[in-house]
Scaffold this active site. Structure first.
Site, mmCIF file in Angstrom:
data_model
loop_
_atom_site.group_PDB
_atom_site.id
_atom_site.type_symbol
_atom_site.label_atom_id
_atom_site.label_comp_id
_atom_site.label_asym_id
_atom_site.label_seq_id
_atom_site.Cartn_x
_atom_site.Cartn_y
_atom_site.Cartn_z
ATOM 1 N N ARG A 36 0.704 -1.205 -0.305
ATOM 2 C CA ARG A 36 -0.283 -0.007 0.132
ATOM 3 C C ARG A 36 1.031 1.372 -0.001
ATOM 4 N NH1 ARG A 36 -0.771 1.495 6.293
ATOM 5 N NH2 ARG A 36 0.282 0.055 7.257
ATOM 6 N N TYR A 140 -0.126 -16.533 13.220
ATOM 7 C CA TYR A 140 1.357 -15.611 13.493
ATOM 8 C C TYR A 140 2.128 -16.020 13.613
ATOM 9 C CZ TYR A 140 3.708 -10.818 14.507
ATOM 10 O OH TYR A 140 4.763 -10.325 14.811
HETATM 11 P P1 NAD Z 1 2.781 -3.073 10.441
HETATM 12 O O1 NAD Z 1 1.136 -4.121 10.541
HETATM 13 O O2 NAD Z 1 2.095 -1.749 11.258
HETATM 14 O O3 NAD Z 1 2.861 -3.114 9.243
HETATM 15 C C1 NAD Z 1 3.712 -4.588 8.058
HETATM 16 C C2 NAD Z 1 3.356 -3.568 6.387
HETATM 17 O O4 NAD Z 1 3.467 -4.688 5.618
HETATM 18 C C3 NAD Z 1 1.902 -2.542 6.784
HETATM 19 O O5 NAD Z 1 2.489 -1.606 6.157
HETATM 20 C C4 NAD Z 1 1.461 -3.508 5.398
HETATM 21 O O6 NAD Z 1 0.490 -2.862 4.178
HETATM 22 C C5 NAD Z 1 3.054 -4.305 4.385
HETATM 23 N N1 NAD Z 1 1.872 -5.542 3.964
HETATM 24 C C6 NAD Z 1 1.476 -6.788 4.316
HETATM 25 N N2 NAD Z 1 1.134 -7.977 3.686
HETATM 26 C C7 NAD Z 1 1.923 -7.337 2.185
HETATM 27 C C8 NAD Z 1 2.635 -7.625 1.075
HETATM 28 N N3 NAD Z 1 1.908 -8.852 0.417
HETATM 29 N N4 NAD Z 1 4.027 -7.185 0.422
HETATM 30 C C9 NAD Z 1 4.523 -5.797 1.346
HETATM 31 N N5 NAD Z 1 3.953 -5.847 1.655
HETATM 32 C C10 NAD Z 1 2.565 -6.043 2.726
HETATM 33 O O7 NAD Z 1 3.631 -4.382 11.096
HETATM 34 P P2 NAD Z 1 4.381 -3.583 11.750
HETATM 35 O O8 NAD Z 1 4.697 -3.815 13.725
HETATM 36 O O9 NAD Z 1 5.429 -2.859 10.986
HETATM 37 O O10 NAD Z 1 5.339 -4.863 11.905
HETATM 38 C C11 NAD Z 1 6.657 -4.970 10.766
HETATM 39 C C12 NAD Z 1 7.603 -6.219 11.075
HETATM 40 O O11 NAD Z 1 7.960 -5.954 13.057
HETATM 41 C C13 NAD Z 1 6.687 -7.568 11.038
HETATM 42 O O12 NAD Z 1 7.204 -8.750 10.749
HETATM 43 C C14 NAD Z 1 6.840 -7.565 12.520
HETATM 44 O O13 NAD Z 1 5.877 -8.600 12.809
HETATM 45 C C15 NAD Z 1 6.929 -7.769 13.337
HETATM 46 N N6 NAD Z 1 7.393 -7.063 15.297
HETATM 47 C C16 NAD Z 1 6.353 -6.227 15.161
HETATM 48 C C17 NAD Z 1 6.313 -6.069 16.469
HETATM 49 C C18 NAD Z 1 5.308 -4.947 16.923
HETATM 50 O O14 NAD Z 1 4.973 -4.159 18.063
HETATM 51 N N7 NAD Z 1 4.627 -3.608 15.664
HETATM 52 C C19 NAD Z 1 5.716 -6.670 17.491
HETATM 53 C C20 NAD Z 1 6.802 -7.746 16.721
HETATM 54 C C21 NAD Z 1 7.297 -7.808 15.543
HETATM 55 N N1 SER Z 2 3.016 -6.451 18.229
HETATM 56 C C1 SER Z 2 3.236 -7.660 17.677
HETATM 57 C C2 SER Z 2 1.395 -8.544 17.687
HETATM 58 O O1 SER Z 2 1.054 -7.639 18.918
HETATM 59 C C3 SER Z 2 3.660 -8.845 18.301
HETATM 60 O O2 SER Z 2 4.523 -8.995 17.427
HETATM 61 O O3 SER Z 2 1.463 -8.288 16.969
#
Ligand code: NAD
Ligand code: SER
Length: 313
Positions: A36, A140
């Site tokens: 997006r 997940y």
């Molecule tokens: P988010 O949901 O905010 O962002 C994920 C992005 O991936 C979105 O912008 C979405 O549009 C994009 N996306 C979804 N499907 C897609 C596709 N097919 N092709 C390309 N892009 C696609 O997630 P985030 O919080 O930024 O997470 C980033 C990473 O960090 C992930 O691997 C997540 O598992 C990991 N993580 C995040 C947290 C947290 O608290 N935010 C915690 C643990 C791990």
């Molecule tokens: N913040 C993330 C979730 O709640 C942890 O990976 O999915």
């Protein structure tokens, strides 16, 4: 390392990771991609639409940018994953496989975040060791464990310089979270500043690991820059900064907004997910192997979150 592709760049982590990487390596060295458009594409800097489930598109973007590193952040998070498990598998596993394959062919390093969701109800919850039982019961979590193992495999079998951390819940003010179980810890600040009250979807004493986004971004870049000789746990470093409950977050917020009130309307799906995760992870491997150390505790993070959210109003 100075030509970087970021996937999932419009997300909660990606939007801040792109900024930090551009500050460090230069604006044009960092190509942001996402399925997006980011909030303001004109101001976002170099951006290309990319669906990570399309292997040809992933290869073309990495090659045309002459990338030597991919920060692979595209994913479907825990709560959204439970409402669309097939999509979560396709994006989280298919996307990672496509990125690792291109990295193998093009000689790129890869950063991929895992999560506290890689643990499950049979994992020791407090403290959760670096190396322990991993039997998650969310799609997940299953993709996160498999992703850790696949990344290790690509390193051992093909020499891909793959590295990663298990992020805890991440708290930030720039981009809202994308459908995780820890989203309450972000929403509570937005609602406290906007309305002085919050209705929480987890119970008052649900304890989880958390971290402020500046620490997560800095730590991730530090891991990617450290001498790989020092790394034993390449793709799954436990990483934390603090343990919070909704009640302790509310108390920290009341130091700045004394009239703040919190109510509870527990969502059984997200409560069950949270209850299956650690209460406190042990991140001593990250501290020992690459010098990880958080800068923000609950009080410092709360002061900074509230100041930034107030400034935006
Ligand atoms: P988010 O949901 O905010 O962002 C994920 C992005 O991936 C979105 O912008 C979405 O549009 C994009 N996306 C979804 N499907 C897609 C596709 N097919 N092709 C390309 N892009 C696609 O997630 P985030 O919080 O930024 O997470 C980033 C990473 O960090 C992930 O691997 C997540 O598992 C990991 N993580 C995040 C947290 C947290 O608290 N935010 C915690 C643990 C791990
Ligand atoms: N913040 C993330 C979730 O709640 C942890 O990976 O999915």
């Amino acid at each position: 390392m100075n030509r970087i592709v970021v996937t999932g760049a419009a997300g909660q982590v990606g939007s801040e990771m792109v900024e930090a990487l551009r500050d460090r390596y230069g604006r044009d060295a960092v190509l942001a991609t996402d399925i997006r458009e980011p909030g303001d594409p004109g101001e976002f800097g170099p951006f290309r639409p990319l669906d990570v489930t399309n292997p040809h598109a992933v290869a073309e973007v990495v090659r045309s940018h002459a990338a030597d590193c991919v920060y692979h952040l595209a994913a479907i998070l825990s709560a959204r994953g439970e409402s669309a498990p097939q999509q979560a598998w396709a994006v989280n596993m298919g996307g990672l496989y496509n990125v690792l394959e291109v990295a193998r062919r093009e000689g790129c390093s890869v950063f991929t975040p895992s999560s506290i969701a890689a643990f499950g109800p049979s994992t020791p919850a407090d403290p959760t060791p670096q190396d322990t039982i991993q039997r998650p019961n969310t799609v997940y979590g299953v993709t996160k464990v498999a992703g850790e193992l696949l990344s290790d495999y690509y390193h051992e079998r093909f020499g891909v310089d793959a590295r990663g951390v298990r992020y805890p819940g991440l708290i930030s003010y720039l981009t809202p979270p994308g459908g995780g179980t820890t989203d309450f810890a972000v929403e509570i600040y937005y609602e406290a500043v906007a309305h002085g009250r919050y209705t929480c979807f987890l119970g008052p004493e649900t304890q989880l690991d958390m971290m402020y986004m500046p620490d997560a971004i800095r730590g991730s870049i530090e891991l990617m820059e450290v001498d790989p000789e020092s790394l034993h746990h390449r793709n799954a470093f436990n990483m934390t900064a603090m343990q919070v409950t909704p009640e302790s977050l509310a108390a920290a917020i009341r130091e700045h907004i004394p009239e703040f009130t919190i109510e509870y309307d527990v969502d059984p799906v997200r409560q069950a997910i949270a209850d299956s995760w650690p209460r406190r992870i042990d991140d001593s491997a990250a501290r020992d192997e690459w010098g990880w150390k958080p800068e923000y505790d609950l009080a410092a993070m709360t002061a900074d979150m509230i100041a930034h959210l107030r400034a935006r109003r």
